[in-house]
Design a protein around this motif. Structure first.
Motif, PDB file in Angstrom:
ATOM      1  N   ARG A  16       2.532   1.563   6.709  1.00 33.19           N
ATOM      2  CA  ARG A  16       1.262   1.040   6.182  1.00 33.19           C
ATOM      3  C   ARG A  16       0.079   1.811   6.753  1.00 33.19           C
ATOM      4  NH1 ARG A  16       2.570  -5.260   6.907  1.00 33.19           N
ATOM      5  NH2 ARG A  16       3.837  -5.529   5.041  1.00 33.19           N
ATOM      6  N   SER A  17       0.144   2.097   8.048  1.00 34.67           N
ATOM      7  CA  SER A  17      -0.961   2.836   8.673  1.00 34.67           C
ATOM      8  C   SER A  17      -1.104   4.231   8.082  1.00 34.67           C
ATOM      9  CB  SER A  17      -0.732   2.942  10.183  1.00 34.67           C
ATOM     10  OG  SER A  17      -0.689   1.670  10.761  1.00 34.67           O
ATOM     11  N   TRP A  54      -2.742   3.982   4.626  1.00 34.80           N
ATOM     12  CA  TRP A  54      -4.200   3.847   4.719  1.00 34.80           C
ATOM     13  C   TRP A  54      -4.848   5.148   5.183  1.00 34.80           C
ATOM     14  CZ3 TRP A  54      -6.754   0.527   2.144  1.00 34.80           C
ATOM     15  CH2 TRP A  54      -6.232  -0.735   1.870  1.00 34.80           C
ATOM     16  N   ILE A  75       0.809  -1.223   0.000  1.00 35.31           N
ATOM     17  CA  ILE A  75       0.000   0.000   0.000  1.00 35.31           C
ATOM     18  C   ILE A  75       0.845   1.277   0.000  1.00 35.31           C
ATOM     19  CG2 ILE A  75      -0.410   0.034   2.478  1.00 35.31           C
ATOM     20  CD1 ILE A  75      -3.021   0.892  -0.162  1.00 35.31           C
ATOM     21  N   THR A  89      -3.763   8.034   4.530  1.00 34.17           N
ATOM     22  CA  THR A  89      -3.748   8.928   3.366  1.00 34.17           C
ATOM     23  C   THR A  89      -5.013   8.757   2.545  1.00 34.17           C
ATOM     24  OG1 THR A  89      -1.342   8.863   3.270  1.00 34.17           O
ATOM     25  CG2 THR A  89      -2.488   9.500   1.255  1.00 34.17           C
ATOM     26  N   PHE A  90      -5.420   7.503   2.320  1.00 33.53           N
ATOM     27  CA  PHE A  90      -6.644   7.261   1.555  1.00 33.53           C
ATOM     28  C   PHE A  90      -7.886   7.742   2.299  1.00 33.53           C
ATOM     29  CE2 PHE A  90      -4.132   4.002  -0.825  1.00 33.53           C
ATOM     30  CZ  PHE A  90      -4.300   4.574  -2.079  1.00 33.53           C
ATOM     31  N   VAL A  91      -7.917   7.565   3.609  1.00 33.07           N
ATOM     32  CA  VAL A  91      -9.085   7.990   4.384  1.00 33.07           C
ATOM     33  C   VAL A  91      -9.197   9.516   4.378  1.00 33.07           C
ATOM     34  CG1 VAL A  91     -10.058   8.072   6.714  1.00 33.07           C
ATOM     35  CG2 VAL A  91      -9.112   5.929   5.827  1.00 33.07           C
TER      36      VAL A  91
END
Length: 123
Positions: free
Chosen positions: A101-102, A105, A18, A107-109
């Motif tokens: 990784r967190s 994710w 990701i 970033t997408f939220v």
């Protein structure tokens, strides 16, 4: 030396992590924004005339133009959020695998929230 190892050149079978996807999309959105510079400069030049400002204001009131403007604003939102993530990684925040990784994710939220807020702001 024998160089007969099998090579997988099919990019659709490779599973990227990701953070790599966020990084690639950051570059793609930056390239798209670079291509939009002439359009933005033309709109600025046209809006600096008296009749052009009225024309652009009337044009931007159309629902179809608002949708197009919102769709063109989406890469800006992603580039902004992913750019902040990259800046944080430059100062060694999110260097570990788990935190990287967190943050990817997140970033997408955050990008999704920005897109929704941008849609509300345009309407």
């Amino acid at each position: 030396m024998n160089h007969s190892r099998p090579k997988n050149l099919n990019l659709f079978t490779i599973h990227f992590p990701i953070p790599a996807i966020v990084s690639i999309l950051h570059r793609v959105s930056g390239a798209f924004l670079f291509l939009l510079i002439p359009v933005a400069l033309w709109g600025l030049e046209y809006s600096l005339t008296v009749s052009g400002f009225d024309d652009l204001q009337r044009l931007l009131g159309s629902p179809w133009v608002k949708i197009i403007f919102w769709l063109l604003f989406i890469p800006f939102c992603f580039h902004l959020v992913a750019g902040v993530r990259h800046l944080l990684s430059d100062i060694h925040i999110g260097d570990t695998l788990k935190l990287g990784r967190s943050m990817a994710w997140a970033t997408f939220v955050i990008f999704g929230l920005f897109v929704i807020l941008a849609g509300i702001w345009i309407w």
